[in-house]
Design a protein around this motif. Structure first.
Motif, short mmCIF file in Angstrom:
data_model
loop_
_atom_site.label_atom_id
_atom_site.label_comp_id
_atom_site.label_asym_id
_atom_site.label_seq_id
_atom_site.Cartn_x
_atom_site.Cartn_y
_atom_site.Cartn_z
N THR A 234 51.89 -1.91 7.35
CA THR A 234 52.47 -3.00 8.12
C THR A 234 53.23 -3.96 7.22
O THR A 234 53.05 -3.96 6.00
CB THR A 234 51.38 -3.80 8.86
N GLU A 235 54.08 -4.77 7.85
CA GLU A 235 54.84 -5.76 7.09
C GLU A 235 53.91 -6.78 6.42
O GLU A 235 54.16 -7.23 5.32
CB GLU A 235 55.85 -6.46 8.00
N GLY A 236 52.82 -7.13 7.11
CA GLY A 236 51.85 -8.06 6.54
C GLY A 236 51.21 -7.50 5.28
O GLY A 236 50.97 -8.23 4.31
N THR A 237 50.95 -6.19 5.28
CA THR A 237 50.37 -5.56 4.10
C THR A 237 51.36 -5.59 2.94
O THR A 237 50.98 -5.83 1.79
CB THR A 237 49.96 -4.11 4.42
N VAL A 238 52.64 -5.37 3.24
CA VAL A 238 53.67 -5.44 2.20
C VAL A 238 53.71 -6.84 1.60
O VAL A 238 53.77 -7.01 0.38
CB VAL A 238 55.05 -5.04 2.76
N LYS A 239 53.68 -7.86 2.46
CA LYS A 239 53.71 -9.24 1.97
C LYS A 239 52.50 -9.52 1.10
O LYS A 239 52.61 -10.14 0.04
CB LYS A 239 53.75 -10.22 3.14
N SER A 240 51.34 -9.06 1.53
CA SER A 240 50.12 -9.26 0.77
C SER A 240 50.16 -8.53 -0.57
O SER A 240 49.84 -9.10 -1.62
CB SER A 240 48.92 -8.79 1.60
N LEU A 241 50.56 -7.25 -0.54
CA LEU A 241 50.64 -6.47 -1.78
C LEU A 241 51.66 -7.08 -2.74
O LEU A 241 51.40 -7.18 -3.94
CB LEU A 241 51.04 -5.02 -1.47
#
Length: 166
Positions: free
Chosen positions: A139-146
């Motif tokens: 997800t986009e949220g996971t990309v932001k977090s990573l």
């Protein structure tokens, strides 16, 4: 495959080959392994070109193929043994700012694989959050977090605080 389709494939790959190679190197830190990853990805792309070329975000899709190939190949036992015995100080190709690139590569080497992939795709390949999410299959949220955790780790490894970072 028809001649026109093969020409389209050849043009597409030729235009992106250097970028794929740089991305692969940033993921694996070995030019020979990077070449293998690009070759494997290009072969997979060729086999499925008639279907894949219709994809809306083809570059992100192929980026995901490259990351998946890197993860698959890194898991293989013979690759693990080969990588553990490899020289950790693979020289960078000659060019400007060699010392800067070597220090950046050393810092990237300290990141976990998914954080490294997110940072490389977002900030070296200049993909959007959405394109990176497609490439990583998350997800986009996971990309932001990573990405956030990856940058935070890079700053810590470099000994910089967020205020000191340009």
């Amino acid at each position: 495959m028809r001649r026109r389709d093969e020409d389209d494939y050849r043009d597409y790959v030729a235009a992106r080959l250097d970028g794929w190679r740089r991305t692969a190197y940033l993921l694996c830190h070995d030019w020979h392994f990077a070449d293998d990853l690009v070759s494997i990805t290009a072969g997979k792309l060729y086999r499925h070109w008639n279907r894949v070329r219709q994809v809306e975000r083809l570059d992100a899709y192929v980026g995901r193929m490259l990351v998946n190939t890197w993860q698959d190949e890194a898991r293989r036992a013979f690759r693990r043994d080969l990588l553990q015995g490899a020289d950790e100080r693979t020289p960078a190709p000659p060019g400007p700012d060699v010392l800067e690139r070597l220090s950046q590569l050393e810092l990237l080497r300290g990141l976990p694989p998914r954080q490294r992939a997110a940072v490389v795709l977002r900030f070296y390949d200049d993909l959007s959050v959405q394109e990176t999410a497609v490439a990583l299959g998350c997800t986009e949220g996971t990309v932001k977090s990573l990405s956030s955790r990856g940058l935070q780790s890079l700053r810590a490894l470099a000994g910089r605080t967020p205020e000191e970072t340009p």
